[in-house]
Design an enzyme around this catalytic site. Structure first.
Site, PDB file in Angstrom:
ATOM      1  N   LYS A  10       0.856  -1.198   0.000  1.00 39.87           N
ATOM      2  CA  LYS A  10       0.000   0.000   0.000  1.00 39.87           C
ATOM      3  C   LYS A  10       0.880   1.233   0.000  1.00 39.87           C
ATOM      4  O   LYS A  10       2.044   1.201   0.395  1.00 39.87           O
ATOM      5  CB  LYS A  10      -0.924   0.043   1.231  1.00 39.87           C
ATOM      6  CG  LYS A  10      -0.229   0.171   2.609  1.00 39.87           C
ATOM      7  CD  LYS A  10       0.063   1.590   3.060  1.00 39.87           C
ATOM      8  CE  LYS A  10       0.841   1.622   4.371  1.00 39.87           C
ATOM      9  NZ  LYS A  10       1.618   2.804   4.615  1.00 39.87           N
ATOM     10  N   PRO A 105       9.058  -3.860  -0.308  1.00 38.21           N
ATOM     11  CA  PRO A 105      10.225  -3.430   0.479  1.00 38.21           C
ATOM     12  C   PRO A 105      10.005  -3.636   1.986  1.00 38.21           C
ATOM     13  O   PRO A 105       8.891  -3.467   2.469  1.00 38.21           O
ATOM     14  CB  PRO A 105      10.330  -1.934   0.165  1.00 38.21           C
ATOM     15  CG  PRO A 105       9.555  -1.706  -1.084  1.00 38.21           C
ATOM     16  CD  PRO A 105       8.547  -2.798  -1.199  1.00 38.21           C
ATOM     17  N   ALA A 107      10.413  -2.743   5.937  1.00 37.21           N
ATOM     18  CA  ALA A 107      10.514  -1.530   6.781  1.00 37.21           C
ATOM     19  C   ALA A 107      10.545  -0.280   5.902  1.00 37.21           C
ATOM     20  O   ALA A 107      11.334   0.634   6.087  1.00 37.21           O
ATOM     21  CB  ALA A 107      11.742  -1.576   7.686  1.00 37.21           C
ATOM     22  N   GLY A 108       9.647  -0.257   4.910  1.00 33.87           N
ATOM     23  CA  GLY A 108       9.715   0.797   3.904  1.00 33.87           C
ATOM     24  C   GLY A 108       8.542   1.754   3.884  1.00 33.87           C
ATOM     25  O   GLY A 108       8.516   2.677   3.085  1.00 33.87           O
ATOM     26  N   ALA A 111       3.696  -1.232   4.112  1.00 37.08           N
ATOM     27  CA  ALA A 111       2.874  -2.241   4.779  1.00 37.08           C
ATOM     28  C   ALA A 111       3.268  -3.679   4.448  1.00 37.08           C
ATOM     29  O   ALA A 111       2.406  -4.564   4.407  1.00 37.08           O
ATOM     30  CB  ALA A 111       1.383  -2.014   4.498  1.00 37.08           C
ATOM     31  N   GLY A 112       4.557  -3.918   4.246  1.00 37.73           N
ATOM     32  CA  GLY A 112       5.018  -5.273   3.907  1.00 37.73           C
ATOM     33  C   GLY A 112       4.640  -6.299   4.963  1.00 37.73           C
ATOM     34  O   GLY A 112       4.075  -7.350   4.643  1.00 37.73           O
ATOM     35  N   GLY A 113       4.923  -6.004   6.211  1.00 40.60           N
ATOM     36  CA  GLY A 113       4.595  -6.927   7.309  1.00 40.60           C
ATOM     37  C   GLY A 113       3.092  -7.109   7.429  1.00 40.60           C
ATOM     38  O   GLY A 113       2.598  -8.227   7.644  1.00 40.60           O
ATOM     39  N   ALA A 115       0.894  -6.762   5.034  1.00 45.89           N
ATOM     40  CA  ALA A 115       0.426  -7.534   3.881  1.00 45.89           C
ATOM     41  C   ALA A 115       0.604  -9.026   4.164  1.00 45.89           C
ATOM     42  O   ALA A 115      -0.292  -9.833   3.869  1.00 45.89           O
ATOM     43  CB  ALA A 115       1.206  -7.133   2.629  1.00 45.89           C
ATOM     44  N   ASP A 146      -2.453  -1.294   9.738  1.00 41.43           N
ATOM     45  CA  ASP A 146      -2.601  -1.380   8.284  1.00 41.43           C
ATOM     46  C   ASP A 146      -3.144  -2.731   7.820  1.00 41.43           C
ATOM     47  O   ASP A 146      -3.417  -2.911   6.629  1.00 41.43           O
ATOM     48  CB  ASP A 146      -1.239  -1.175   7.595  1.00 41.43           C
ATOM     49  CG  ASP A 146      -0.693   0.221   7.797  1.00 41.43           C
ATOM     50  OD1 ASP A 146      -1.489   1.135   8.072  1.00 41.43           O
ATOM     51  OD2 ASP A 146       0.537   0.393   7.665  1.00 41.43           O
TER      52      ASP A 146
HETATM   53  O1  C5P Z   1      -0.270  -0.699  14.231  1.00 40.10           O
HETATM   54  P1  C5P Z   1       1.157  -0.954  13.906  1.00 40.10           P
HETATM   55  O2  C5P Z   1       1.737  -2.084  14.714  1.00 40.10           O
HETATM   56  O3  C5P Z   1       1.439  -1.082  12.455  1.00 40.10           O
HETATM   57  O4  C5P Z   1       1.935   0.358  14.369  1.00 40.10           O
HETATM   58  C1  C5P Z   1       3.330   0.384  14.519  1.00 40.10           C
HETATM   59  C2  C5P Z   1       3.711   1.604  15.321  1.00 40.10           C
HETATM   60  O5  C5P Z   1       3.424   2.791  14.586  1.00 40.10           O
HETATM   61  C3  C5P Z   1       2.934   1.778  16.620  1.00 40.10           C
HETATM   62  O6  C5P Z   1       3.547   1.087  17.666  1.00 40.10           O
HETATM   63  C4  C5P Z   1       3.001   3.282  16.834  1.00 40.10           C
HETATM   64  O7  C5P Z   1       4.242   3.655  17.375  1.00 40.10           O
HETATM   65  C5  C5P Z   1       2.949   3.819  15.418  1.00 40.10           C
HETATM   66  N1  C5P Z   1       1.568   4.178  15.006  1.00 40.10           N
HETATM   67  C6  C5P Z   1       0.971   5.292  15.572  1.00 40.10           C
HETATM   68  N2  C5P Z   1      -0.299   5.633  15.205  1.00 40.10           N
HETATM   69  C7  C5P Z   1      -0.968   4.908  14.281  1.00 40.10           C
HETATM   70  C8  C5P Z   1      -0.380   3.778  13.683  1.00 40.10           C
HETATM   71  C9  C5P Z   1       0.906   3.434  14.067  1.00 40.10           C
HETATM   72  O8  C5P Z   1       1.580   5.970  16.405  1.00 40.10           O
HETATM   73  N3  C5P Z   1      -2.204   5.292  13.944  1.00 40.10           N
END
Ligand code: C5P
Length: 312
Positions: A10, A105, A107-108, A111-113, A115, A146
Site C-alpha cells: 500500500k 520493500p 521496513a519501507g 505495509a510489507g509486514g 500484507a 494497516d
Molecule cells: O499498528 P502498527 O503495529 O502497524 O503500528 C506500529 C507503530 O506505529 C505503533 O507502535 C506506533 O508507534 C505507530 N503508530 C501510531 N499511530 C498509528 C499507527 C501506528 O503511532 N495510527
C-alpha cells in the site's frame, strides 16, 4: 494441504496525523491505495504431526531481502495464531509451515509486514474457516493498524489508527515509481519524531477525493500529502535529493510512502515511469526502483489479500 495467498503493498495518497493518544497510537485521516508490488504467503500442513496446544506454526522461512524475522515475532506467524485461537472448538490441528516470498520493500512504509499478516489470515480462513468478514477484520485490527486495509485493498479512507475503513470512489489507474533504500525506517521512530516536531495535522482530503473521482494523475499528484514526510526527511536528509532527482527525470511529483523511507513518484504513464526508475538507479542513491501501478486490482476477488492456489 498447501495454500498460497497474495497481498499487495500500500501507499498513502494522504496521511494526516493527529495528536498522540493514550494508547500510544495517533489518530489518522489517511487515504490508502494498493500498489501492485506483492508478497505471497504459503501455509503448508505437515503430514502426521498434530498440535494439541501452543502455536500450530513450526517453521517460517522467507525468500527475498534480509531483515524479516523468521520466528514467532513475524506478523504472519502471529496472524495464524490469532485466527486459529478464534475457532469455536479448540480441537487439535495439523502443524504447519509458513513461507513468505517478499516483493514488498521491508521496513519501507509500504505495509510489507501487514500484507503478510493479511495474506496469512486469508490462508488460515481457506484452511479451517470461513470465519466471516467481521472476525477477519477484528483480528486484522488487533495485529496492526494497516492489516485491515491490506485485507480489503483498493482505495479506502482510513480513520482511527487507520483501521476504520470506508471505500473511496476512484476512476483512475496511476503509474508509480517506487524508490527503495537499503536501510529501512522504524515506524515508531518516525511517529516519535513527528511528536517532537509538533506538526499540525492536515485532515483535508476534499481535493484528493475530487481528484480520485476525476481519475486524472495530475490532479491526484497535486493533492498527495503526507504529514510524516517532514519527520522521515529529517531522519533521512538524503531522501530530499532523490525526491528532486525523480521530478527532474520526469515524474510529476514524489512523496514519502507512509512512514518511509520508500519514495513513490507519480508519472504520466508506464514508459515515463520506466525512464524515471532508470534515472534513479543510474543516480546510485537507491537500492532499487520499481515501476508499479495502483490500485493494484479492481476485481472484487483480488483487490485485497486473496487466495492464489489450494492443493490437497
Ligand atoms: O499498528 P502498527 O503495529 O502497524 O503500528 C506500529 C507503530 O506505529 C505503533 O507502535 C506506533 O508507534 C505507530 N503508530 C501510531 N499511530 C498509528 C499507527 C501506528 O503511532 N495510527
Amino acid at each position: 494441504m498447501k495454500i498460497t495467498a497474495k497481498a499487495w503493498a500500500k501507499t498513502n495518497l494522504h496521511l494526516g496525523v493527529g495528536p498522540l493518544r493514550g494508547d500510544g497510537f495517533h489518530d489518522l485521516l489517511t487515504v490508502f491505495q494498493t500498489i501492485d508490488l506483492f508478497d505471497t504467503v504459503t501455509l503448508e500442513t505437515i503430514e502426521g504431526e498434530m498440535v494439541e496446544e501452543g502455536s500450530v506454526v513450526k517453521r517460517l522461512s522467507v525468500t527475498g531481502p534480509r531483515g524479516v524475522p523468521e520466528d514467532a515475532t513475524n506478523l504472519a506467524w502471529r496472524a495464524v495464531d490469532a485466527l486459529v485461537a478464534r475457532r469455536a472448538e479448540q480441537t487439535p490441528l495439523p502443524a504447519v509451515t509458513l513461507h513468505i516470498e517478499k516483493g514488498i520493500p521491508v521496513a519501507g512504509g509500504m505495509a510489507g509486514g501487514s500484507a503478510d499478516a493479511a495474506a496469512a489470515l486469508r490462508a488460515v480462513d481457506a484452511w479451517i474457516g470461513p470465519f466471516g468478514r467481521e472476525t477477519l477484520l477484528e483480528v486484522a485490527a488487533e495485529l496492526g493498524s494497516d492489516v485491515p486495509f491490506c485485507l480489503l485493498g483498493g482505495t479506502m479512507r482510513g480513520t482511527g489508527r487507520g483501521e476504520l475503513l470506508v471505500d473511496m470512489l476512484n476512476r483512475g489507474k496511476y503509474h508509480w515509481v517506487v524508490a527503495v533504500f537499503a536501510k529501512g525506517l522504524s515506524t515508531p521512530t518516525v511517529f516519535r519524531k513527528h511528536d517532537q516536531l509538533d506538526w499540525p495535522p492536515n485532515f483535508e482530503i476534499e481535493e484528493l477525493s475530487e481528484a480520485l473521482l476525476e481519475g486524472d494523475y495530475i490532479s491526484v499528484g497535486a493533492a498527495l500529502h503526507n504529514d510524516l514526510q517532514i519527520s522521515a526527511l529529517s531522519l533521512r536528509p538524503e531522501l530530499r535529493t532523490v525526491l528532486t532527482d525523480g521530478v527532474r527525470a520526469g515524474a510529476f511529483t514524489g512523496i514519502v510512502s507512509g512512514s518511509g523511507p520508500t519514495l513513490v513518484f507519480i508519472c504520466e504513464n508506464a514508459t515515463e515511469a520506466r525512464d524515471v526508475a532508470d534515472a534513479l538507479i543510474d543516480g546510485g542513491q537507491v537500492l532499487a526502483a520499481h515501476v508499479a501501478s495502483g490500485p493494484a486490482s479492481r476485481s472484487a476477488r483480488t483487490r485485497g489479500a486473496h487466495i492464489l492456489s489450494i492443493e490437497d
